[in-house]
Design a protein around this motif. Sequence first.
Motif, PDB file in Angstrom:
ATOM      1  N   THR A  64       0.777  -1.313  -0.056  1.00  0.00           N
ATOM      2  CA  THR A  64       0.001  -0.059   0.013  1.00  0.00           C
ATOM      3  C   THR A  64       1.044   1.204  -0.142  1.00  0.00           C
ATOM      4  N   LEU A  65       0.303   2.397  -0.364  1.00  0.00           N
ATOM      5  CA  LEU A  65       1.050   3.473  -0.193  1.00  0.00           C
ATOM      6  C   LEU A  65       1.637   3.768   1.267  1.00  0.00           C
ATOM      7  N   GLU A  66       0.565   3.496   2.156  1.00  0.00           N
ATOM      8  CA  GLU A  66       0.924   3.832   3.454  1.00  0.00           C
ATOM      9  C   GLU A  66       2.377   2.968   3.931  1.00  0.00           C
ATOM     10  N   GLU A  67       2.159   1.611   3.437  1.00  0.00           N
ATOM     11  CA  GLU A  67       3.141   0.833   3.953  1.00  0.00           C
ATOM     12  C   GLU A  67       4.602   1.313   3.049  1.00  0.00           C
ATOM     13  N   THR A  68       4.530   1.730   1.950  1.00  0.00           N
ATOM     14  CA  THR A  68       5.642   2.356   1.152  1.00  0.00           C
ATOM     15  C   THR A  68       6.303   3.585   2.037  1.00  0.00           C
ATOM     16  N   VAL A  69       5.344   4.476   2.338  1.00  0.00           N
ATOM     17  CA  VAL A  69       5.762   5.311   3.343  1.00  0.00           C
ATOM     18  C   VAL A  69       6.437   5.024   4.585  1.00  0.00           C
ATOM     19  N   GLY A  70       6.210   4.058   4.977  1.00  0.00           N
ATOM     20  CA  GLY A  70       6.769   3.540   6.286  1.00  0.00           C
ATOM     21  C   GLY A  70       8.237   2.873   5.780  1.00  0.00           C
ATOM     22  N   LEU A  71       8.183   2.268   4.502  1.00  0.00           N
ATOM     23  CA  LEU A  71       9.574   1.872   4.150  1.00  0.00           C
ATOM     24  C   LEU A  71      10.397   3.022   4.018  1.00  0.00           C
ATOM     25  N   ILE A  72      10.002   4.135   3.389  1.00  0.00           N
ATOM     26  CA  ILE A  72      10.912   5.119   2.849  1.00  0.00           C
ATOM     27  C   ILE A  72      11.258   5.917   4.170  1.00  0.00           C
ATOM     28  N   ASP A  73      10.280   6.275   5.082  1.00  0.00           N
ATOM     29  CA  ASP A  73      10.552   6.757   6.316  1.00  0.00           C
ATOM     30  C   ASP A  73      11.705   6.077   7.295  1.00  0.00           C
ATOM     31  N   ALA A  74      11.598   4.715   7.325  1.00  0.00           N
ATOM     32  CA  ALA A  74      12.571   3.947   8.060  1.00  0.00           C
ATOM     33  C   ALA A  74      13.824   4.264   7.221  1.00  0.00           C
ATOM     34  N   LYS A  75      13.904   4.169   5.899  1.00  0.00           N
ATOM     35  CA  LYS A  75      15.191   4.505   5.081  1.00  0.00           C
ATOM     36  C   LYS A  75      15.984   5.927   5.341  1.00  0.00           C
ATOM     37  N   LEU A  76      15.075   6.887   5.580  1.00  0.00           N
ATOM     38  CA  LEU A  76      15.284   8.107   5.647  1.00  0.00           C
ATOM     39  C   LEU A  76      15.867   8.312   7.168  1.00  0.00           C
ATOM     40  N   ASP A  77      15.356   7.502   8.236  1.00  0.00           N
ATOM     41  CA  ASP A  77      15.821   7.644   9.311  1.00  0.00           C
ATOM     42  C   ASP A  77      16.938   6.936   9.671  1.00  0.00           C
ATOM     43  N   GLY A  78      17.334   5.973   8.890  1.00  0.00           N
ATOM     44  CA  GLY A  78      18.451   5.241   8.920  1.00  0.00           C
ATOM     45  C   GLY A  78      18.552   4.243  10.152  1.00  0.00           C
ATOM     46  N   PRO A  79      19.323   3.111  10.139  1.00  0.00           N
ATOM     47  CA  PRO A  79      19.490   2.176  11.004  1.00  0.00           C
ATOM     48  C   PRO A  79      19.881   2.774  12.248  1.00  0.00           C
ATOM     49  N   VAL A  80      19.203   2.252  13.603  1.00  0.00           N
ATOM     50  CA  VAL A  80      19.786   2.749  14.888  1.00  0.00           C
ATOM     51  C   VAL A  80      20.950   2.893  15.286  1.00  0.00           C
ATOM     52  N   GLY A  81      21.455   3.977  15.441  1.00  0.00           N
ATOM     53  CA  GLY A  81      23.233   4.052  15.697  1.00  0.00           C
ATOM     54  C   GLY A  81      23.889   4.830  14.668  1.00  0.00           C
ATOM     55  N   THR A  82      23.308   4.893  13.350  1.00  0.00           N
ATOM     56  CA  THR A  82      23.859   5.309  12.350  1.00  0.00           C
ATOM     57  C   THR A  82      23.401   6.516  11.925  1.00  0.00           C
ATOM     58  N   PRO A  83      24.050   7.646  11.230  1.00  0.00           N
ATOM     59  CA  PRO A  83      23.564   8.763  10.633  1.00  0.00           C
ATOM     60  C   PRO A  83      22.728   8.453   9.314  1.00  0.00           C
ATOM     61  N   ALA A  84      21.510   9.070   9.348  1.00  0.00           N
ATOM     62  CA  ALA A  84      20.687   9.003   8.342  1.00  0.00           C
ATOM     63  C   ALA A  84      21.350   9.395   7.027  1.00  0.00           C
TER      64      ALA A  84
END
Length: 91
Positions: A64-84
């Motif tokens: 869904t577009l909502e799930e895709t936004v979650g995927l994008i936001d997770a990538k924008l935020d970056g993994p925990v402990g690393t810079p975005a």
Amino acid sequence: MSTTYEQLVAIIAKLHDADPDLVRPEATFAELDVDSLTMVEISMRLERDLGIEVADNELRGDLTLEETVGLIDAKLDGPVGTPATTHHTKG
């Protein structure tokens, strides 16, 4: 809705002539009749516009577009402990 959602919808609108009545957070790419070539173009546009990499297999017709936004936001935020990977402000 979020800025990410608005950016995603703008990308879809630019690359694909989707019926505006169908574009909603719970719509899937399949429901919007987005084909695999357009999915690759969306992925490339996300990389260019937002500075994130989305692998070809991450964007699927059943997302869904909502799930895709979650995927994008997770990538924008970056993994925990690393810079975005990009500077992103949520609005």
